[in-house]
Design a protein around this motif. Structure first.
Motif, PDB file in Angstrom:
ATOM      1  N   CYS A  50     105.177  75.772  67.447  1.00 57.00           N
ATOM      2  CA  CYS A  50     106.028  76.940  67.224  1.00 57.00           C
ATOM      3  C   CYS A  50     107.346  76.799  67.972  1.00 57.00           C
ATOM      4  O   CYS A  50     108.409  77.174  67.455  1.00 57.00           O
ATOM      5  CB  CYS A  50     105.311  78.208  67.669  1.00 57.00           C
ATOM      6  N   LYS A  51     107.288  76.271  69.179  1.00 61.20           N
ATOM      7  CA  LYS A  51     108.509  76.086  69.975  1.00 61.20           C
ATOM      8  C   LYS A  51     109.490  75.157  69.270  1.00 61.20           C
ATOM      9  O   LYS A  51     110.709  75.371  69.317  1.00 61.20           O
ATOM     10  CB  LYS A  51     108.131  75.537  71.350  1.00 61.20           C
ATOM     11  N   ILE A  52     108.985  74.128  68.602  1.00 56.56           N
ATOM     12  CA  ILE A  52     109.861  73.244  67.834  1.00 56.56           C
ATOM     13  C   ILE A  52     110.601  74.047  66.771  1.00 56.56           C
ATOM     14  O   ILE A  52     111.824  73.929  66.609  1.00 56.56           O
ATOM     15  CB  ILE A  52     109.051  72.106  67.194  1.00 56.56           C
ATOM     16  N   ASP A  81     113.261  76.430  68.264  1.00 56.87           N
ATOM     17  CA  ASP A  81     114.484  75.754  68.709  1.00 56.87           C
ATOM     18  C   ASP A  81     115.241  75.124  67.553  1.00 56.87           C
ATOM     19  O   ASP A  81     116.450  75.349  67.386  1.00 56.87           O
ATOM     20  CB  ASP A  81     114.142  74.679  69.745  1.00 56.87           C
ATOM     21  N   LEU A  82     114.548  74.318  66.745  1.00 51.19           N
ATOM     22  CA  LEU A  82     115.246  73.510  65.752  1.00 51.19           C
ATOM     23  C   LEU A  82     115.748  74.324  64.562  1.00 51.19           C
ATOM     24  O   LEU A  82     116.731  73.932  63.924  1.00 51.19           O
ATOM     25  CB  LEU A  82     114.335  72.387  65.250  1.00 51.19           C
ATOM     26  N   ILE A  83     115.107  75.441  64.259  1.00 48.44           N
ATOM     27  CA  ILE A  83     115.536  76.235  63.109  1.00 48.44           C
ATOM     28  C   ILE A  83     116.415  77.409  63.515  1.00 48.44           C
ATOM     29  O   ILE A  83     117.452  77.662  62.901  1.00 48.44           O
ATOM     30  CB  ILE A  83     114.314  76.737  62.310  1.00 48.44           C
ATOM     31  N   LEU A 121     115.750  87.003  63.036  1.00 50.46           N
ATOM     32  CA  LEU A 121     114.692  86.258  62.368  1.00 50.46           C
ATOM     33  C   LEU A 121     113.813  85.513  63.367  1.00 50.46           C
ATOM     34  O   LEU A 121     112.595  85.431  63.195  1.00 50.46           O
ATOM     35  CB  LEU A 121     115.301  85.284  61.364  1.00 50.46           C
ATOM     36  N   LYS A 122     114.430  84.971  64.404  1.00 50.51           N
ATOM     37  CA  LYS A 122     113.638  84.285  65.433  1.00 50.51           C
ATOM     38  C   LYS A 122     112.670  85.253  66.096  1.00 50.51           C
ATOM     39  O   LYS A 122     111.499  84.912  66.327  1.00 50.51           O
ATOM     40  CB  LYS A 122     114.570  83.661  66.474  1.00 50.51           C
ATOM     41  N   LEU A 123     113.141  86.456  66.387  1.00 50.22           N
ATOM     42  CA  LEU A 123     112.256  87.454  66.984  1.00 50.22           C
ATOM     43  C   LEU A 123     111.114  87.798  66.044  1.00 50.22           C
ATOM     44  O   LEU A 123     109.957  87.905  66.468  1.00 50.22           O
ATOM     45  CB  LEU A 123     113.052  88.712  67.335  1.00 50.22           C
ATOM     46  N   ARG A 129     119.330  74.505  59.093  1.00 54.98           N
ATOM     47  CA  ARG A 129     118.743  73.512  60.006  1.00 54.98           C
ATOM     48  C   ARG A 129     118.677  72.127  59.378  1.00 54.98           C
ATOM     49  O   ARG A 129     118.772  71.104  60.078  1.00 54.98           O
ATOM     50  CB  ARG A 129     117.378  73.967  60.507  1.00 54.98           C
ATOM     51  N   ARG A 130     118.508  72.055  58.054  1.00 51.86           N
ATOM     52  CA  ARG A 130     118.393  70.756  57.388  1.00 51.86           C
ATOM     53  C   ARG A 130     119.745  70.063  57.231  1.00 51.86           C
ATOM     54  O   ARG A 130     119.789  68.879  56.900  1.00 51.86           O
ATOM     55  CB  ARG A 130     117.742  70.935  56.019  1.00 51.86           C
TER      56      ARG A 130
END
Length: 429
Positions: A178-180, A183-185, A223-225, A366-367
């Motif tokens: 989930c942490k990946i 961070d990455l998205i 969205l992250k939240l 992100r992509r």
């Protein structure tokens, strides 16, 4: 599961893998013939793991082993092996909820972080087929069955509160994966991060804009939240066209190692985002102007059908299989109650659509600017042509993130994508 001890982990390369498989009777029986005759090929082209195809006189298997680090980066980025356990657990549950839409599990060794599955042939990674301009007529029906069933039946709409909380607990330890994502998205593309990269110099100003756009930062942070704080259902967690294997008549969803309980719109948005990226990338793969227009039309039709069929199937399950503690039937008795509950179902699915639109925008960004890109764009050899396709996708992504409420229907999304098909960013002049 074998009797291996926790300290038995080792990376299995060809010779060691051959010996291991030979020692598991049911796998040796599937492969057939003498172990020395088995052909072992390492085919992993993902970011995290080793993947082998093993073929013998009687048949074949696919073997996946987690590495103790991110394969794309190397040993400087350690990663827990427990992700293989969560992947196995997710595949087991998905096989029960959506039978025939994930590969059959043949063997799992938790200490070795190793799983053996049926060999999918002649299936290919869907993303490769989309780059080639291939149509997949079964995809919509299959992927919407997968999403509707795995999301609905792991939600509070289908489960008791106790069952749901037990499900959350079973996957709560997958926080490193989930942490990946977190961070990455949701974070790195919007700040200076050493692993970010993009098509230079053409997208330099676009990357700078992502870092300076406070409205975009607010939108992606919301969205992250939601991703961190809304355990609505068991997600695949990485449901893109590189995690789907297809033929024209079959679909199999693979690689759910990012599985956890999160917001349903994340999985749905991931599928929509990857189809939209395939649409925008298509022009960069043309050998003559307009030759892929029919394919592009099919992709946008597919985007529309994925959402509409998913929504219909999810709502149908809610109407027929709502045995969970949410929306208790005793509160919605009689014709008036039934009508009010139906209105609430429609409002619920509209909120889910809004989530999917936003998450799709985040997935696109992100992509293009983050660590792990995709071949839809990367295989466009001319960097300027690639950047044009990417810039179109990024323009749509910002609207999906910041102006989410302007997209009331999936036709609004595809219409906006269609309107950007021939838009030329300033650097292209």
């Amino acid at each position: 599961m074998t009797g291996s001890r926790a300290g038995d982990y080792r990376i299995l390369h060809e010779a060691a893998l051959r010996d291991y498989l030979a020692g598991v009777p049911n796998l040796a029986a599937v492969l057939g013939g003498a172990p020395a005759s088995w052909v072992i090929t390492e085919v992993g082209d993902g970011n995290l793991n080793l993947v082998f195809i093993v073929k013998g006189a009687g048949g074949g298997v696919a073997v996946k082993q987690a590495l103790p680090y991110v394969r794309l980066v190397g040993e400087s980025w350690p990663l827990p092996l427990s992700r293989a356990h969560y992947e196995y657990l997710a595949l087991s549950r998905q096989a029960h909820l959506a039978p025939g839409l994930v590969p059959a599990l043949l063997h799992h060794n938790e200490p070795l972080a190793l799983t053996v599955m049926e060999l999918l042939e002649p299936h290919i990674i869907m993303r490769k087929g989309l780059v080639a301009g291939t149509h997949y007529p079964r995809f919509v029906s299959d992927v919407t069955n997968f999403m509707a069933r795995t999301l609905f039946f792991t939600s509070d709409l289908a489960l008791s509160a106790a069952e749901k909380k037990e499900g959350i607990a079973a996957f709560a330890g997958n926080h490193a994966l989930c942490k990946i994502t977190e961070d990455l998205i949701f974070t790195d593309p919007y700040r200076v991060a050493v692993q970010n990269h993009w098509t230079v110099p053409y997208l330099n100003t676009f990357a700078a804009s992502l870092r300076a756009d406070m409205e975009l930062h607010v939108a992606v942070s919301r969205l992250k939240l939601k991703f961190m704080a809304s355990p609505e259902a068991l997600l695949h967690g990485d449901l893109h066209t590189g995690s789907i294997m297809v033929t024209e008549g079959q679909t199999r969803v693979i690689d759910p190692e990012f599985a956890f309980y999160g917001p349903m719109g994340f999985d749905v948005g991931a599928v929509l985002a990857n189809l939209l990226m395939a649409y925008f990338a298509s022009a960069g793969h043309e050998r003559s102007p307009g030759e892929r227009r029919a394919f592009e039309g099919w992709v946008l039709e597919t985007v529309e059908q994925v959402w509409s069929e998913f929504a219909q199937k999810f709502l149908d399950l809610w109407r027929t299989d709502a045995k969970g503690d949410a929306y208790p039937a005793t509160l919605f008795a009689g014709e008036k109650g039934a009508a009010r509950l139906e209105a609430e179902r429609q409002a619920y699915i509209q909120r889910l659509f809004g989530d999917a639109v936003g998450f799709a925008g985040a997935k696109i960004n992100r992509r293009i600017f983050g660590l792990a890109h995709n071949i839809d764009f990367e295989l466009i050899e001319d960097p300027r042509r690639r950047a044009i396709s990417e810039a179109r996708a990024v323009r749509l992504a910002r609207a999906m993130l910041v102006e989410t409420t302007t997209f009331q229907t999936i036709a609004d999304v595809t219409g906006a994508a269609r309107g950007l098909r021939d838009w030329m960013p300033e650097f292209s002049n």
